[in-house]
Design a protein around this motif. Structure first.
Motif, PDB file in Angstrom:
ATOM      1  N   LEU A 238     -10.562 -12.781  -2.864  1.00  0.00           N
ATOM      2  CA  LEU A 238      -9.213 -12.715  -2.878  1.00  0.00           C
ATOM      3  C   LEU A 238      -8.587 -11.552  -2.097  1.00  0.00           C
ATOM      4  CD1 LEU A 238      -8.154 -13.875  -6.317  1.00  0.00           C
ATOM      5  CD2 LEU A 238      -8.224 -15.082  -4.427  1.00  0.00           C
ATOM      6  N   ALA A 239      -9.460 -10.241  -2.151  1.00  0.00           N
ATOM      7  CA  ALA A 239      -9.020  -9.203  -1.443  1.00  0.00           C
ATOM      8  C   ALA A 239      -8.792  -9.556   0.226  1.00  0.00           C
ATOM      9  CB  ALA A 239     -10.191  -8.071  -1.628  1.00  0.00           C
ATOM     10  N   VAL A 240      -9.933 -10.394   0.319  1.00  0.00           N
ATOM     11  CA  VAL A 240     -10.089 -10.688   1.961  1.00  0.00           C
ATOM     12  C   VAL A 240      -8.609 -11.643   2.133  1.00  0.00           C
ATOM     13  CG1 VAL A 240     -11.068 -12.117   3.657  1.00  0.00           C
ATOM     14  CG2 VAL A 240     -12.684 -10.804   2.024  1.00  0.00           C
ATOM     15  N   PHE A 241      -8.528 -12.636   1.145  1.00  0.00           N
ATOM     16  CA  PHE A 241      -7.307 -13.641   1.639  1.00  0.00           C
ATOM     17  C   PHE A 241      -6.089 -12.872   1.682  1.00  0.00           C
ATOM     18  CE2 PHE A 241      -4.507 -17.142  -0.291  1.00  0.00           C
ATOM     19  CZ  PHE A 241      -4.921 -17.948   0.658  1.00  0.00           C
ATOM     20  N   PHE A 242      -5.878 -12.165   0.557  1.00  0.00           N
ATOM     21  CA  PHE A 242      -4.304 -11.640   0.454  1.00  0.00           C
ATOM     22  C   PHE A 242      -4.300 -10.602   1.928  1.00  0.00           C
ATOM     23  CE2 PHE A 242      -4.633 -12.325  -4.165  1.00  0.00           C
ATOM     24  CZ  PHE A 242      -4.158 -13.576  -4.321  1.00  0.00           C
ATOM     25  N   PRO A 247       1.248  -8.990   7.394  1.00  0.00           N
ATOM     26  CA  PRO A 247       1.592  -8.608   8.827  1.00  0.00           C
ATOM     27  C   PRO A 247       1.010  -7.654   9.554  1.00  0.00           C
ATOM     28  CG  PRO A 247       3.448  -8.167   7.199  1.00  0.00           C
ATOM     29  CD  PRO A 247       2.418  -8.618   6.334  1.00  0.00           C
ATOM     30  N   PHE A 248       0.461  -6.578   8.783  1.00  0.00           N
ATOM     31  CA  PHE A 248      -0.091  -5.412   9.326  1.00  0.00           C
ATOM     32  C   PHE A 248      -1.529  -5.461   9.970  1.00  0.00           C
ATOM     33  CE2 PHE A 248       3.092  -4.557   5.945  1.00  0.00           C
ATOM     34  CZ  PHE A 248       3.984  -4.138   6.603  1.00  0.00           C
ATOM     35  N   PRO A 249      -1.740  -5.248  11.127  1.00  0.00           N
ATOM     36  CA  PRO A 249      -2.884  -5.306  11.784  1.00  0.00           C
ATOM     37  C   PRO A 249      -3.974  -4.197  11.202  1.00  0.00           C
ATOM     38  CG  PRO A 249      -1.588  -4.928  13.450  1.00  0.00           C
ATOM     39  CD  PRO A 249      -0.500  -4.883  12.085  1.00  0.00           C
ATOM     40  N   GLU A 250      -3.506  -3.202  10.564  1.00  0.00           N
ATOM     41  CA  GLU A 250      -4.508  -2.473   9.792  1.00  0.00           C
ATOM     42  C   GLU A 250      -4.976  -2.969   8.659  1.00  0.00           C
ATOM     43  OE1 GLU A 250      -1.302  -1.588  10.607  1.00  0.00           O
ATOM     44  OE2 GLU A 250      -1.140   0.263  11.402  1.00  0.00           O
ATOM     45  N   VAL A 251      -4.183  -3.672   7.846  1.00  0.00           N
ATOM     46  CA  VAL A 251      -4.561  -4.349   6.603  1.00  0.00           C
ATOM     47  C   VAL A 251      -5.385  -5.706   7.030  1.00  0.00           C
ATOM     48  CG1 VAL A 251      -3.661  -5.256   4.530  1.00  0.00           C
ATOM     49  CG2 VAL A 251      -2.346  -3.467   5.690  1.00  0.00           C
ATOM     50  N   GLN A 252      -4.768  -6.367   7.959  1.00  0.00           N
ATOM     51  CA  GLN A 252      -5.988  -7.381   8.124  1.00  0.00           C
ATOM     52  C   GLN A 252      -7.235  -6.867   8.589  1.00  0.00           C
ATOM     53  OE1 GLN A 252      -3.972  -9.440  11.285  1.00  0.00           O
ATOM     54  NE2 GLN A 252      -2.394 -10.215  10.278  1.00  0.00           N
ATOM     55  N   GLN A 253      -7.439  -5.667   9.195  1.00  0.00           N
ATOM     56  CA  GLN A 253      -8.600  -5.229   9.676  1.00  0.00           C
ATOM     57  C   GLN A 253      -9.623  -5.001   8.518  1.00  0.00           C
ATOM     58  OE1 GLN A 253     -10.379  -4.164  12.503  1.00  0.00           O
ATOM     59  NE2 GLN A 253      -8.717  -5.149  13.540  1.00  0.00           N
ATOM     60  N   ARG A 254      -8.770  -4.399   7.552  1.00  0.00           N
ATOM     61  CA  ARG A 254      -9.309  -4.099   6.208  1.00  0.00           C
ATOM     62  C   ARG A 254      -9.987  -5.334   5.488  1.00  0.00           C
ATOM     63  NH1 ARG A 254      -5.309   0.155   3.994  1.00  0.00           N
ATOM     64  NH2 ARG A 254      -6.104   2.071   4.864  1.00  0.00           N
ATOM     65  N   ALA A 255      -9.306  -6.671   5.692  1.00  0.00           N
ATOM     66  CA  ALA A 255      -9.583  -7.905   5.177  1.00  0.00           C
ATOM     67  C   ALA A 255     -11.009  -7.979   5.664  1.00  0.00           C
ATOM     68  CB  ALA A 255      -8.814  -8.992   5.568  1.00  0.00           C
ATOM     69  N   TYR A 256     -11.295  -7.987   7.151  1.00  0.00           N
ATOM     70  CA  TYR A 256     -12.519  -8.253   7.755  1.00  0.00           C
ATOM     71  C   TYR A 256     -13.556  -7.329   7.149  1.00  0.00           C
ATOM     72  CZ  TYR A 256      -9.513 -10.458  11.165  1.00  0.00           C
ATOM     73  OH  TYR A 256      -8.448 -11.307  11.793  1.00  0.00           O
ATOM     74  N   ALA A 257     -13.252  -6.117   6.936  1.00  0.00           N
ATOM     75  CA  ALA A 257     -14.353  -5.099   6.212  1.00  0.00           C
ATOM     76  C   ALA A 257     -14.678  -5.595   4.935  1.00  0.00           C
ATOM     77  CB  ALA A 257     -13.711  -3.781   6.215  1.00  0.00           C
TER      78      ALA A 257
END
Lengths: 286, 326, 251
Positions: A238-242, A247-257
Motif C-alpha cells: 500500500l505504501a507503493v500504491f499510495f 502528484p509529486f515526483p519525489e514521492v513517486q520516486q519513493r514509491a519505487y524505492a
C-alpha cells in the motif's frame, strides 16, 4: 538419406526456433521487471527510507521514510503466517492420517482449492464484513486474520503435497513399533516434511507480505508503527500504491524505492527458505 | 551392561507400565485434527453466506438480470449495472491467457526436452522466485514500462496497420488499456504456468520418449504425440492455476487498465475489472444507498465464478484422468 | 513343541479378491517359521495378519482369528498398538525414521515410555544396537542421520529399532531382498542368533535362504495353505504335488 528438406525436419527446426524465442521473451520480461524496479528504486533508496517513519510533510516530498510500512508488513504477514500454520498443520495431518481416502477429505481438499482460487480482494471484502459484524475497526488484528485466510490454502496445499509424497512404508515402520496415528503424525510425518514445511511457510509469508488488496480495508494505513493489535498498520504494497498516486515526483520516486524494498524482502525470504530447507533436510528419508 | 530384563524369564517380567493416556491422546488428537479439517469448508460457506447477506438489499430492490446485464454504473442515480465490469474482467483475463499460454508452454517444453538439465535446474528455482514477486511490483513495471509502450509504439502501430481488425481499433491514446493489463498479467502468471508444466513434463518417464524416438520419430514429433498427451492433465492444472491468479488479480491490473466503466470493444480501450471496482470504491461514499451492497455483490460474483470454475475444472480433470487410465 | 501364534480359519478379502482362504496354522515358539510360495500367493497378507497390518489397507475384510499366547489379537478390547509392540516387523526395504541413529532406536522406547522404568535410554540403545550387530559401526556417530547409513546397515538399524520395544515375535517380509549378499548374510546370522529368545516368521522367495533358516515351513499357493510342517519335511520331501512343483522351479 534425404534429411535436410523433409517436412518434419523443417517442423522440428521451426518449433525449436519458436521455443527459443518464447523462452527469451518470458525471461526477458521477467528480467525487465527486476531491472525496472532496481533502476527506478535505487536512486531514491536512502538509509532514511528504512530507518525512519514519515515525518511532517513527508507526502509532499519532505523528510522521513517508510519504516512504518516495513514493520507493519512484517507484523501483518508474520501474524498471518502463524495463523495459517496453526490451522493448516492439523488440517493436513487430519486429512492424511485420520481421514485418508475418505469423501470428507476430498470435500476439504476441494474447499482448499476454492480458497486458493478466491481473489484476495474478496478476502478483503469478506474480512470487512466480518469486522463490521464483530465491531472491529481497521487494525493489525483484522489484517492478520484476513492474511491468515489468504495464506491458509497456500500453505495447506503445499504441505498436503509433501505428505502425499511420503512413502507408505515410513508410516508403517512407525505403526509396526506400536506407535499410534497421533504419535506417527507428530514424530515421524512432521519430521520427514520439515524441510518442505519451512519452504511452504516462507512461500506463504512471501505471498502474504506482497498482497495489497486484502489489507486495503482491513489493516488501514498509518504513519505510526503499530503498538497494539487493535492499532491500524501500514504495509509496503500500500505504501507503493499510495505514494505512486501522489502528484509529486519525489514521492513517486519513493514509491519505487518501496517497491524495491518489498522485492528484496520477498527475494530474501525465498532464498532463506531454500537455505533453511537444506539445513533441515539432514534427517529426511529419501 | 546388558538389559537385565531380557535375561529374566518372560513370564516374570514386570508387566508394561501402561499409559492409558496414550490412547486418549490419540483419540483426542484425532478429534482435534478432524475438527480443524472442517475449517476450510466452513470458511467457504461463511464467505458465501456473508456476501449473500450483504448483497441482499440490492438483490431485493433490483432484478438480478438488471444487475448482471445492466450497462450503466451510476451509484448516485441508483443504477448498478455490472455488465461493463464483468466484460472487462473477461477481456483482460482472456487476453492475458492468450498472451501467456503459448509462449509459456513452448518455454516449458524447451526447458524440459531440449535444454541441458543444468539449465532446467537453474531455471526452476528462479521461476519459483519470480512467482513470489508481489503484484504491486508488476503493477509498477506496467506503469513505467508497458503503459508508455502501448501509448507510443503499440497503439500507433496498430492504428497504421491493424485498424481494420475488429478488436484492434485505437480510440484511446493514454496507453492505459486492456492490452497493458493483459501484458502485465501474462508476465505475472508466466512463472506459475512454466513451472508447473515443466515439472509434469519432467515426470514423463524417459522410456516413453525412447520408444517413440526408437521408431524414428523426431524430437518434436515425440513431444507432440507422446510427451504432451501424457502430461496433458498436469498442463491443464498449470493453466487453471494461472487463470485463477490472473482472474483474481487486483492491484497490478488496477494500476494499468484505466478503470473506465464502459463495455470495451478493442484491446486498446480502457476497462474496469470487478476486482478494481471493489478496491477503488470500498470504504468511500458508503452513504449512498445500496452502494455498499452493490460492491459486495461484485465480490459475490467473483466468488461464484471461482466456485464454478473450480468445480468445472475438477470434473474435467477427473474425466481426463479416468479416460487416460482405461 | 509349544505353539506361539495360532491362526484359526483365517479368511481375508481385498475388495472382491480373496487373498487368504481359510488358513489354520500353529506357529511354534522360539523357532524360525518360513512362508514360501510364488508372488501374489498371499504370503505377505498372512504375515501382516499377525500384527494387524491388514487394518491399514482400507477395504480389507477379515474373518477367523489369530491368537498370540492364546489371546485373540482381533478381539474388540485389544489395543492394536500393544499387538504391534509385541510383534516386530522388518519390511522388504529398510525404512529408517527421519531422525538420528540414536533416536531411531529410542523412538519405540520413548513412545511406550519404557525408559522411565529405571534404566537409562543410552544403555538400552547400546544394548539393542549390539544385538543387531550394528553398535561397532555406529558408536562414534550415534547422532548422525540414519539416512546416511548403507542399506545393509539401515536394515540392521530397523532390526535394533524393532527389538527395542521388546517384542516376543519378529516378522520379516523378505527382509534381505533389497540387500547385497554380504549384508543379507549378516541379517540371516542375526536372525539365527535371535531365535533363542524370539519366535520368528519370515516370508521369502529365496528357496536357499528358506533352507538355511527354517525350522518350520509353510507353502502357500493362490491364497491357500498347501502344506506346512517341519522344514526338513516340507522343503526336502514335500507331500503335495504343488509344493514339489514349486520347489523344482515350475512356477
Amino acid at each position: 538419406m534425404k534429411r535436410r528438406f523433409s517436412r518434419r525436419y523443417l517442423e522440428e527446426k521451426f518449433f525449436q526456433a519458436l521455443m527459443g524465442l518464447s523462452l527469451l521473451l518470458v525471461t526477458g520480461s521477467l528480467a525487465g521487471i527486476l531491472l525496472t524496479v532496481v533502476i527506478k528504486g535505487a536512486p531514491a533508496l536512502t538509509l532514511d527510507m528504512i530507518t525512519k517513519t514519515p515525518q511532517g510533510g513527508y507526502y509532499l516530498g519532505k523528510e522521513g521514510g517508510i519504516l512504518n510500512a516495513i514493520v507493519g508488513s512484517l507484523y501483518l504477514a508474520g501474524g498471518g503466517t502463524i495463523l495459517a500454520l496453526i490451522v493448516s498443520i492439523p488440517t493436513v495431518l487430519g486429512l492424511n492420517v485420520y481421514a485418508r481416502g475418505t469423501r470428507w477429505a476430498d470435500l476439504v481438499r476441494l474447499s482448499l482449492d476454492l480458497m486458493w482460487g478466491t481473489p484476495s480482494i474478496v478476502y478483503g471484502a469478506f474480512g470487512f464484513t466480518l469486522m463490521l459484524a464483530l465491531g472491529l475497526k481497521a487494525s493489525l488484528l483484522a489484517g492478520i486474520i484476513v492474511l491468515g485466510l489468504l495464506e491458509l490454502p497456500i500453505m495447506a496445499r503445499a504441505v498436503d503435497e509433501l505428505i502425499r509424497m511420503i512413502p507408505e512404508e515410513l508410516e508403517e515402520s512407525s505403526f509396526a513399533l506400536g506407535a499410534n496415528r497421533f504419535e506417527t503424525a507428530l514424530f515421524v510425518i512432521l519430521r520427514q516434511i520439515l524441510p518442505g514445511l519451512a519452504t511452504a511457510i516462507l512461500l506463504a509469508f512471501g505471498r502474504g507480505i506482497g498482497d495489497a488488496a486484502s489489507v486495503l480495508f482491513t489493516a488501514g494505513y498509518t504513519d505510526r508503527i503499530p503498538d497494539s493489535l487493535m492499532a491500524p498498520a501500514a504495509s509496503l504494497p500500500l505504501a507503493v500504491f499510495f505514494q505512486l498516486n501522489t502528484p509529486f515526483p519525489e514521492v513517486q520516486q519513493r514509491a519505487y524505492a518501496a517497491a524495491l524494498i518489498l522485492t528484496v524482502i520477498v527475494l530474501l525470504t525465498s532464498l532463506g527458505s531454500r537455505w533453511l530447507a537444506g539445513r533441515l533436510g539432514r534427517y529426511t528419508i529419501r | 551392561m546388558t538389559n537385565k530384563l531380557l535375561l529374566m524369564p518372560r513370564a516374570s517380567r514386570p508387566r508394561e507400565v501402561q499409559f492409558p493416556s496414550r490412547r486418549i491422546i490419540d483419540r483426542a488428537g484425532g478429534h482435534a485434527f478432524m475438527m480443524t479439517t472442517a475449517f476450510p469448508l466452513l470458511i467457504v460457506i461463511l464467505m458465501i453466506v456473508a456476501l449473500l447477506v450483504r448483497t441482499r438489499p440490492i438483490l431485493e430492490s433490483k432484478p438480478i438480470g438488471d444487475l448482471l446485464l445492466g450497462q450503466t454504473w451510476h451509484p448516485l442515480r441508483g443504477e448498478f449495472g455490472f455488465y461493463p465490469f464483468i466484460i472487462g474482467t473477461l477481456w483482460i483475463t482472456l487476453a492475458a491467457m492468450l498472451l501467456a499460454v503459448p509462449p509459456c508452454l513452448l518455454s516449458a517444453v524447451f526447458l524440459a526436452e531440449y535444454a541441458r538439465p543444468v539449465i532446467g535446474a537453474i531455471m526452476k528455482p528462479l521461476l519459483d522466485l519470480l512467482a513470489g514477486i508481489p503484484s504491486v511490483v508488476y503493477g509498477v513495471w506496467g506503469l513505467v514500462a508497458i503503459v508508455p509502450w502501448v501509448q507510443t509504439i503499440a497503439a500507433p502501430a496498430s492504428q497504421q496497420w491493424l485498424d481494420f481488425l475488429p478488436f484492434f481499433a485505437v480510440n484511446n491514446t493514454t496507453g492505459y488499456s486492456i492490452l497493458a493489463g493483459a501484458i502485465v498479467l501474462a508476465v505475472m502468471v508466466a512463472p506459475v504456468i512454466i513451472s508447473v508444466t515443466y515439472e509434469v513434463m519432467q515426470a514423463v518417464p524417459d522410456g516413453l520418449r525412447e520408444s517413440s524416438l526408437a521408431v524414428g520419430a523426431t524430437r518434436w514429433q515425440t513431444i507432440k504425440h507422446v510427451v504432451v498427451p501424457k502430461a496433458a492433465p498436469g498442463i491443464l492444472i498449470g493453466i487453471v492455476l494461472g487463470f485463477s491468479r490472473a482472474f483474481g488479480e487486483t492491484m497490478a491490473v488496477l494500476m494499468v487498465v484505466g478503470n473506465v466503466p464502459r463495455v470495451p470493444s478493442s484491446i486498446f480501450d480502457p476497462a474496469y475489472p470487478l476486482t478494481a471496482l471493489i478496491a477503488n470504491n470500498y470504504g468511500e461514499m458508503l452513504s449512498i444507498p445500496l452502494y455498499d451492497s452493490a460492491l459486495m455483490g461484485a465480490a459475490l460474483v467473483l466468488l461464484m465464478v471461482v466456485l464454478i470454475f473450480n468445480l468445472a475444472s475438477a470434473l474435467l480433470l477427473q474425466h481426463i484422468l479416468r479416460r487416460s487410465q482405461t | 513343541m509349544e505353539t506361539h501364534i495360532s491362526i484359526r480359519n483365517l479368511n481375508a478379502h481385498y475388495q472382491d479378491q480373496q487373498a487368504l482362504k481359510n488358513i489354520s496354522l500353529d506357529i511354534p515358539k522360539n523357532q524360525i517359521t518360513v512362508i514360501i510360495g510364488p508372488s501374489g500367493c498371499g504370503k505377505t497378507t498372512l504375515l501382516k495378519s499377525m500384527n494387524r497390518f491388514l487394518d491399514l489397507v482400507s477395504g480389507t475384510q477379515i474373518s477367523g482369528d489369530v491368537l498370540i499366547d492364546d489371546e485373540s489379537i482381533y478381539a474388540p478390547s485389544v489395543d492394536v498398538t500393544e499387538v504391534r509392540k509385541k510383534v516386530g516387523l522388518l519390511l522388504q526395504r529398510p525404512f529408517p525414521l527421519p531422525m538420528s541413529i540414536y533416536d531411531n532406536v529410542a523412538y519405540g522406547l520413548r513412545i511406550h515410555s519404557m525408559h522411565t522404568r529405571g534404566h537409562s535410554l543410552d544403555t538400552a540403545v547400546q544394548h539393542y544396537l549390539e544385538m543387531a550387530g550394528l553398535w561397532d559401526e555406529v558408536k562414534d556417530r550415534l547422532h548422525a542421520p540414519a539416512a546416511r547409513l548403507s542399506v545393509g546397515q539401515q536394515q540392521r538399524l530397523c532390526l535394533a529399532r524393532g527389538l527395542a520395544v521388546e517384542p516376543e515375535i519378529l516378522l520379516g517380509d523378505e527382509p534381505t531382498s533389497a540387500l547385497d549378499p554380504l549384508s543379507a548374510l549378516n541379517i540371516e546370522k542375526r536372525l539365527m542368533a535371535l531365535k533363542e529368545q524370539y519366535t520368528i516368521v519370515l516370508v521369502t522367495h529365496i528357496l536357499r535362504q528358506a533352507k538355511r533358516l527354517a525350522d518350520y515351513a509353510v507353502f502357500m499357493y493362490l491364497g491357500e495353505m498347501v502344506e506346512h510342517g517341519p522344514a526338513q519335511q516340507v522343503l526336502e520331501n514335500p507331500q503335495q504335488e504343488r509344493t514339489r512343483a514349486y520347489l523344482e522351479g515350475e512356477f
